[in-house]
Design a protein around this motif. Sequence first.
Motif, PDB file in Angstrom:
ATOM      1  N   GLU A 186      17.653  10.309   3.095  1.00 11.96           N
ATOM      2  CA  GLU A 186      18.448  10.403   4.315  1.00 11.96           C
ATOM      3  C   GLU A 186      19.933  10.232   4.031  1.00 11.96           C
ATOM      4  O   GLU A 186      20.775  10.840   4.663  1.00 11.96           O
ATOM      5  CB  GLU A 186      17.967   9.352   5.324  1.00 11.96           C
ATOM      6  N   GLY A 187      20.256   9.388   3.098  1.00 12.80           N
ATOM      7  CA  GLY A 187      21.668   9.157   2.813  1.00 12.80           C
ATOM      8  C   GLY A 187      22.164   9.891   1.594  1.00 12.80           C
ATOM      9  O   GLY A 187      23.318   9.710   1.196  1.00 12.80           O
ATOM     10  N   LYS A 188      21.302  10.713   0.972  1.00 12.88           N
ATOM     11  CA  LYS A 188      21.638  11.400  -0.282  1.00 12.88           C
ATOM     12  C   LYS A 188      22.159  10.392  -1.315  1.00 12.88           C
ATOM     13  O   LYS A 188      23.180  10.576  -1.961  1.00 12.88           O
ATOM     14  CB  LYS A 188      22.676  12.496  -0.027  1.00 12.88           C
ATOM     15  N   TYR A 189      21.394   9.300  -1.438  1.00  9.93           N
ATOM     16  CA  TYR A 189      21.805   8.201  -2.290  1.00  9.93           C
ATOM     17  C   TYR A 189      21.141   8.230  -3.663  1.00  9.93           C
ATOM     18  O   TYR A 189      21.461   7.398  -4.503  1.00  9.93           O
ATOM     19  CB  TYR A 189      21.460   6.865  -1.615  1.00  9.93           C
ATOM     20  N   ARG A 190      20.213   9.151  -3.894  1.00  6.77           N
ATOM     21  CA  ARG A 190      19.425   9.068  -5.122  1.00  6.77           C
ATOM     22  C   ARG A 190      20.292   9.010  -6.377  1.00  6.77           C
ATOM     23  O   ARG A 190      20.015   8.223  -7.290  1.00  6.77           O
ATOM     24  CB  ARG A 190      18.454  10.265  -5.209  1.00  6.77           C
ATOM     25  N   HIS A 191      21.341   9.814  -6.444  1.00  6.02           N
ATOM     26  CA  HIS A 191      22.159   9.869  -7.657  1.00  6.02           C
ATOM     27  C   HIS A 191      22.986   8.609  -7.856  1.00  6.02           C
ATOM     28  O   HIS A 191      23.548   8.384  -8.944  1.00  6.02           O
ATOM     29  CB  HIS A 191      23.079  11.093  -7.627  1.00  6.02           C
TER      30      HIS A 191
ATOM     31  N   SER B 245       4.026   7.854  -6.873  1.00 10.98           N
ATOM     32  CA  SER B 245       5.352   7.239  -6.783  1.00 10.98           C
ATOM     33  C   SER B 245       6.449   8.287  -6.645  1.00 10.98           C
ATOM     34  O   SER B 245       7.370   8.131  -5.829  1.00 10.98           O
ATOM     35  CB  SER B 245       5.610   6.359  -8.017  1.00 10.98           C
ATOM     36  N   LEU B 246       6.360   9.349  -7.424  1.00 15.43           N
ATOM     37  CA  LEU B 246       7.368  10.410  -7.330  1.00 15.43           C
ATOM     38  C   LEU B 246       7.383  11.028  -5.937  1.00 15.43           C
ATOM     39  O   LEU B 246       8.452  11.296  -5.367  1.00 15.43           O
ATOM     40  CB  LEU B 246       7.098  11.479  -8.385  1.00 15.43           C
ATOM     41  N   ARG B 247       6.197  11.241  -5.380  1.00 13.56           N
ATOM     42  CA  ARG B 247       6.101  11.839  -4.039  1.00 13.56           C
ATOM     43  C   ARG B 247       6.665  10.886  -2.992  1.00 13.56           C
ATOM     44  O   ARG B 247       7.462  11.289  -2.132  1.00 13.56           O
ATOM     45  CB  ARG B 247       4.640  12.172  -3.742  1.00 13.56           C
ATOM     46  N   ARG B 248       6.258   9.645  -3.044  1.00 13.04           N
ATOM     47  CA  ARG B 248       6.717   8.685  -2.045  1.00 13.04           C
ATOM     48  C   ARG B 248       8.227   8.449  -2.146  1.00 13.04           C
ATOM     49  O   ARG B 248       8.921   8.314  -1.122  1.00 13.04           O
ATOM     50  CB  ARG B 248       6.002   7.346  -2.243  1.00 13.04           C
ATOM     51  N   LEU B 249       8.732   8.366  -3.358  1.00 14.06           N
ATOM     52  CA  LEU B 249      10.149   8.095  -3.577  1.00 14.06           C
ATOM     53  C   LEU B 249      11.028   9.337  -3.408  1.00 14.06           C
ATOM     54  O   LEU B 249      12.253   9.250  -3.501  1.00 14.06           O
ATOM     55  CB  LEU B 249      10.353   7.491  -4.969  1.00 14.06           C
ATOM     56  N   ARG B 250      10.382  10.491  -3.199  1.00 11.56           N
ATOM     57  CA  ARG B 250      11.087  11.751  -2.955  1.00 11.56           C
ATOM     58  C   ARG B 250      12.072  12.075  -4.079  1.00 11.56           C
ATOM     59  O   ARG B 250      13.236  12.426  -3.846  1.00 11.56           O
ATOM     60  CB  ARG B 250      11.804  11.717  -1.598  1.00 11.56           C
TER      61      ARG B 250
ATOM     62  N   MET C  90      11.809   3.421   0.584  1.00  7.32           N
ATOM     63  CA  MET C  90      12.902   3.618  -0.364  1.00  7.32           C
ATOM     64  C   MET C  90      13.183   5.111  -0.546  1.00  7.32           C
ATOM     65  O   MET C  90      14.348   5.527  -0.645  1.00  7.32           O
ATOM     66  CB  MET C  90      12.570   2.947  -1.694  1.00  7.32           C
ATOM     67  N   GLY C  91      12.132   5.906  -0.589  1.00  9.16           N
ATOM     68  CA  GLY C  91      12.306   7.350  -0.689  1.00  9.16           C
ATOM     69  C   GLY C  91      13.058   7.914   0.500  1.00  9.16           C
ATOM     70  O   GLY C  91      13.956   8.759   0.352  1.00  9.16           O
TER      71      GLY C  91
ATOM     72  N   ARG D 107       0.816  -1.220   0.000  1.00  3.92           N
ATOM     73  CA  ARG D 107       0.000   0.000   0.000  1.00  3.92           C
ATOM     74  C   ARG D 107       0.847   1.266   0.000  1.00  3.92           C
ATOM     75  O   ARG D 107       0.506   2.269   0.628  1.00  3.92           O
ATOM     76  CB  ARG D 107      -0.962   0.002   1.188  1.00  3.92           C
ATOM     77  N   GLY D 108       1.971   1.200  -0.685  1.00  3.85           N
ATOM     78  CA  GLY D 108       2.837   2.369  -0.817  1.00  3.85           C
ATOM     79  C   GLY D 108       3.988   2.420   0.166  1.00  3.85           C
ATOM     80  O   GLY D 108       4.897   3.250   0.008  1.00  3.85           O
ATOM     81  N   ARG D 109       3.985   1.537   1.165  1.00  2.00           N
ATOM     82  CA  ARG D 109       5.042   1.589   2.177  1.00  2.00           C
ATOM     83  C   ARG D 109       6.418   1.328   1.572  1.00  2.00           C
ATOM     84  O   ARG D 109       7.410   1.953   1.976  1.00  2.00           O
ATOM     85  CB  ARG D 109       4.766   0.589   3.292  1.00  2.00           C
ATOM     86  N   SER D 110       6.495   0.400   0.604  1.00  2.00           N
ATOM     87  CA  SER D 110       7.796   0.089   0.005  1.00  2.00           C
ATOM     88  C   SER D 110       8.405   1.320  -0.653  1.00  2.00           C
ATOM     89  O   SER D 110       9.599   1.598  -0.490  1.00  2.00           O
ATOM     90  CB  SER D 110       7.645  -1.036  -1.027  1.00  2.00           C
ATOM     91  N   GLU D 111       7.600   2.065  -1.398  1.00  2.00           N
ATOM     92  CA  GLU D 111       8.122   3.275  -2.037  1.00  2.00           C
ATOM     93  C   GLU D 111       8.484   4.332  -1.005  1.00  2.00           C
ATOM     94  O   GLU D 111       9.505   5.020  -1.140  1.00  2.00           O
ATOM     95  CB  GLU D 111       7.093   3.831  -3.019  1.00  2.00           C
TER      96      GLU D 111
END
Length: 329
Positions: free
Chosen positions: A101-106, A129-134, A95-96, A88-92
């Motif tokens: 928190e770790g500035k890992y997106r890139h 998805s974009l919102r949840r994944l930040r 992950m976001g 129900r969106g918790r996984s995203e």
Amino acid sequence: MRQLSRREFVSSVLAGLAMGRTMLQAQEPSPLGIPTRPLGKTGQRVSIICLGGWDIGAVREDKEAIAIMHEAVDNGLTFFDNCWDYHRGRSEELMGRAMAEGKYRHKVFLMTKVCGRDYKTARQNLEDSLRRLRTDYIDLWQFHGIRWDDDPDLIFAENGALRCALEAQKEGKVRFIGFTGHQNPRFHLAMLKKPYEWATVQMPTNVLDAHYESFQKQVLPVCVERGIGVIGMKALCSQGGRLVRELGLPAPLLRRYALSLPIASLVCGIQSRENLRQDIEMARNFRPLSEEEIGELLAKAAGPAASGQIEQYKVGNYGCDWWHNLQRT
């Protein structure tokens, strides 16, 4: 129709596995130890194992799930899988948080999936998805769980989900587009016949699949011929690893079988640091299976594979059924 002998069957599978040689030749080491492979014709390289979004959402403690993801990236596992409807969106959301928190997106090649088949629902899935994944973009967006005869036509309709995906691509919110599924190869083949050049296709790749409604025999060769990046899944058969429990086969061996196929990456269900470290060790030391090892695995899998019951995702109702049920009420 004459039934293949065991030797003929094994030979037919080995012929398919031979397609993997080009992929293995294209595999390259990475500074953090986990090799990478090209993702079809996208120009991108991804780690040969991918962190599964469903399983990371099953980790009870948020802090532990985030720590697992940070450790994964720090050790070279930089391909992350997810889906709009997992837990129900918790996984995203988890992950976001981990990427923020770790500035890992890139550092992460991020994939998530869309359940909607029409434009409006797909657009809502995307924005959620974009919102949840930040994040402001998704590297790979895949149509999730293709398992109905009308799925391809709905997605390709004038007001279908593909229109949303193509718009999102132009907007810079989505980089590449693919699809997934695990029930029957005919649904994948129907999608592959549509007038669109998919970046990726995700499918089951395990020793049972070789015997029953086989994706690796029917779909994989089409993708290889067209240069479509294949993402493997279900190497252990399901969440919880039924092949490990019921056939007594070790998880690293089963993952090696899948990675001996011409796939770009294998989605791995990881719910603990022990799971993570075992998969990282396998990936860092990966070597393809020998013909003898493959023959032994296929022989052991033949009986259990016959009915498809262990591969429950092929005979049960799995995928984005909520959407189809909504449309049919």
